[in-house]
Design a protein around this motif. Structure first.
Motif, PDB file in Angstrom:
ATOM      1  N   GLU A  61     -34.708  29.141   2.037  1.00 49.32           N
ATOM      2  CA  GLU A  61     -34.054  28.739   3.432  1.00 49.32           C
ATOM      3  C   GLU A  61     -32.425  28.744   3.321  1.00 49.32           C
ATOM      4  O   GLU A  61     -32.036  29.056   4.343  1.00 49.32           O
ATOM      5  CB  GLU A  61     -34.845  27.419   3.530  1.00 49.32           C
ATOM      6  CG  GLU A  61     -34.131  26.491   4.768  1.00 49.32           C
ATOM      7  CD  GLU A  61     -34.585  27.269   6.221  1.00 49.32           C
ATOM      8  OE1 GLU A  61     -33.667  27.169   7.044  1.00 49.32           O
ATOM      9  OE2 GLU A  61     -35.486  28.298   6.213  1.00 49.32           O
ATOM     10  N   ARG A  62     -32.103  28.679   2.128  1.00 50.80           N
ATOM     11  CA  ARG A  62     -30.710  28.412   1.938  1.00 50.80           C
ATOM     12  C   ARG A  62     -30.020  30.079   2.346  1.00 50.80           C
ATOM     13  O   ARG A  62     -28.849  30.066   2.790  1.00 50.80           O
ATOM     14  CB  ARG A  62     -30.184  28.083   0.614  1.00 50.80           C
ATOM     15  CG  ARG A  62     -30.630  26.428   0.396  1.00 50.80           C
ATOM     16  CD  ARG A  62     -29.828  25.971  -0.859  1.00 50.80           C
ATOM     17  NE  ARG A  62     -29.714  26.487  -1.997  1.00 50.80           N
ATOM     18  CZ  ARG A  62     -30.958  26.233  -2.760  1.00 50.80           C
ATOM     19  NH1 ARG A  62     -31.816  25.159  -2.366  1.00 50.80           N
ATOM     20  NH2 ARG A  62     -31.296  26.978  -3.914  1.00 50.80           N
ATOM     21  N   PHE A  63     -30.833  30.869   1.424  1.00 50.77           N
ATOM     22  CA  PHE A  63     -30.174  32.200   1.487  1.00 50.77           C
ATOM     23  C   PHE A  63     -30.513  32.687   3.043  1.00 50.77           C
ATOM     24  O   PHE A  63     -29.497  33.584   3.370  1.00 50.77           O
ATOM     25  CB  PHE A  63     -31.245  32.996   0.667  1.00 50.77           C
ATOM     26  CG  PHE A  63     -30.654  34.585   0.375  1.00 50.77           C
ATOM     27  CD1 PHE A  63     -29.759  34.515  -0.767  1.00 50.77           C
ATOM     28  CD2 PHE A  63     -30.913  35.515   1.058  1.00 50.77           C
ATOM     29  CE1 PHE A  63     -29.196  35.661  -1.132  1.00 50.77           C
ATOM     30  CE2 PHE A  63     -30.379  36.780   0.837  1.00 50.77           C
ATOM     31  CZ  PHE A  63     -29.537  36.847  -0.286  1.00 50.77           C
ATOM     32  N   ALA A  64     -31.497  32.432   3.722  1.00 50.82           N
ATOM     33  CA  ALA A  64     -31.618  32.858   5.034  1.00 50.82           C
ATOM     34  C   ALA A  64     -31.995  31.808   5.925  1.00 50.82           C
ATOM     35  O   ALA A  64     -33.315  31.748   6.459  1.00 50.82           O
ATOM     36  CB  ALA A  64     -32.732  34.198   5.089  1.00 50.82           C
ATOM     37  N   GLN A  94     -26.753  38.848  -8.295  1.00 53.29           N
ATOM     38  CA  GLN A  94     -27.671  37.741  -7.824  1.00 53.29           C
ATOM     39  C   GLN A  94     -27.755  38.085  -6.102  1.00 53.29           C
ATOM     40  O   GLN A  94     -28.940  37.670  -5.668  1.00 53.29           O
ATOM     41  CB  GLN A  94     -26.978  36.551  -7.901  1.00 53.29           C
ATOM     42  CG  GLN A  94     -27.800  35.237  -7.429  1.00 53.29           C
ATOM     43  CD  GLN A  94     -27.159  33.875  -8.072  1.00 53.29           C
ATOM     44  OE1 GLN A  94     -26.380  33.933  -8.738  1.00 53.29           O
ATOM     45  NE2 GLN A  94     -27.945  32.779  -7.658  1.00 53.29           N
ATOM     46  N   LEU A  95     -26.784  38.333  -5.506  1.00 55.64           N
ATOM     47  CA  LEU A  95     -26.915  38.661  -4.120  1.00 55.64           C
ATOM     48  C   LEU A  95     -27.904  39.761  -3.592  1.00 55.64           C
ATOM     49  O   LEU A  95     -28.722  39.659  -3.021  1.00 55.64           O
ATOM     50  CB  LEU A  95     -25.544  39.009  -3.523  1.00 55.64           C
ATOM     51  CG  LEU A  95     -25.467  39.310  -1.861  1.00 55.64           C
ATOM     52  CD1 LEU A  95     -25.673  38.155  -1.062  1.00 55.64           C
ATOM     53  CD2 LEU A  95     -24.011  39.579  -1.434  1.00 55.64           C
ATOM     54  N   LEU A 112     -35.472  40.287  -2.290  1.00 55.74           N
ATOM     55  CA  LEU A 112     -36.594  39.533  -2.045  1.00 55.74           C
ATOM     56  C   LEU A 112     -36.628  39.038  -0.430  1.00 55.74           C
ATOM     57  O   LEU A 112     -37.889  39.010   0.040  1.00 55.74           O
ATOM     58  CB  LEU A 112     -36.129  37.999  -2.466  1.00 55.74           C
ATOM     59  CG  LEU A 112     -37.160  36.831  -2.348  1.00 55.74           C
ATOM     60  CD1 LEU A 112     -38.556  37.307  -2.891  1.00 55.74           C
ATOM     61  CD2 LEU A 112     -36.784  35.635  -2.801  1.00 55.74           C
ATOM     62  N   VAL A 113     -35.691  39.036   0.324  1.00 58.11           N
ATOM     63  CA  VAL A 113     -35.745  38.926   1.844  1.00 58.11           C
ATOM     64  C   VAL A 113     -36.371  39.864   2.330  1.00 58.11           C
ATOM     65  O   VAL A 113     -37.184  40.055   3.259  1.00 58.11           O
ATOM     66  CB  VAL A 113     -34.217  38.686   2.471  1.00 58.11           C
ATOM     67  CG1 VAL A 113     -34.309  38.888   3.897  1.00 58.11           C
ATOM     68  CG2 VAL A 113     -33.768  37.289   1.912  1.00 58.11           C
TER      69      VAL A 113
END
Length: 281
Positions: A96-99, A148-149, A155-156
């Motif tokens: 959720e934080r990432f997207a 990491q990005l 993953l997204v």
């Protein structure tokens, strides 16, 4: 392990997510357990039956199993053939934080809503799945700039694909799983009424079974007694309430634990951390 604490909190996730690509012919059959994180299981080859919350799924190559946090599950593995799979542990908060607001974990929620955790992609989706998994796996040892990005981005992409597969998947309409048999109404009733009084006779009536046969069938399907299943689910709910800011004593009372000292012992045994410490995690 004693019957009182039959289910175990198995595995830890100290990273944002973790990918395992495993292949062996000597894997162990784990007892019923649960995790504090969400889990994707993709079978590549082998013969394995997964039981999740009383439903048994006979996996075929490239099936996707979505096991939401706190779902009680077990894998029964045929060790006569090599067993290859990819397992991904996911921290939903990280996703959720990432997207933000992307709904990437909706596939897990939809699987739980359907009461059916399996997706069976078609040939085109399998090709995309192989590509997405390969890209994600290739980033695991990357230590260069932006690694990491890049891992998060891969993953997204995988989760976008998983949600697309979920939207078109019709495997839940097929008869490929033993859907808990006659105890399915009781499982739903328990999970919807954890803060209320739960009576075994009422649950047996929901399933059109005698008390005796209901209790026997429940243990056969879930690996534990009705009492211990309810106790485990209430502990899981209490942990969530504590993390959300409720005091441990209030959470214990809300979840039906009259004796706080007994709640504290059971909680610490299950989560390997006290109620006070889990609030700080």
């Amino acid at each position: 392990m004693t019957e009182r604490y039959k289910y175990s909190n198995d595995g830890y996730l100290n990273e944002d997510f973790r990918l395992f690509h495993l292949k062996d012919s000597s894997g162990q059959e784990k007892d019923f357990h649960f995790h504090e994180f969400d889990k994707l299981v993709i079978l590549i080859s082998g013969k394995v039956d997964y039981t999740v919350e009383g439903t048994t799924y006979k996996l075929e190559p490239w099936d996707i199993l979505l096991v939401r946090h706190h779902m009680i599950h077990k894998a029964a593995i045929d060790l006569s053939v090599p067993y290859e799979r990819i397992i991904i542990y996911l921290d939903s908060a990280y996703v959720e934080r990432f997207a933000p607001n992307a709904g990437l974990m909706d596939c897990f929620a939809e699987a739980e809503r359907r009461g059916y955790c399996l997706m069976r992609p078609d040939e085109n989706a399998i090709a995309g799945l192989k590509d997405a998994l390969g890209r994600l796996e290739a980033t695991q040892d990357d230590e260069l700039f932006g690694a990491q990005l890049l891992r998060g981005t891969m993953l997204v992409q995988l989760l976008v694909l998983a949600n697309r597969i979920m939207l078109s998947d019709k495997s839940h309409a097929d008869t490929v799983a033993d859907s808990g048999g006659k105890i399915a109404p009781a499982l739903s009733y328990i999970n919807e009424n954890l803060t209320n009084e739960l009576n075994i006779d009422d649950m047996a009536a929901l399933c059109y079974l005698s008390r005796y046969h209901f209790m026997r069938l429940f243990k056969a399907q879930t690996g534990c007694t009705v009492h211990n299943y309810i106790r485990q689910k209430r502990l899981v709910l209490a942990a969530r309430l504590i993390r959300e800011g409720m005091s441990a004593s209030a959470a214990a009372a809300e979840c039906g634990f009259v004796d706080y000292s007994a709640f504290h012992r059971a909680f610490t045994k299950t989560f390997r951390v006290s109620p006070g410490r889990i609030k700080k995690q």
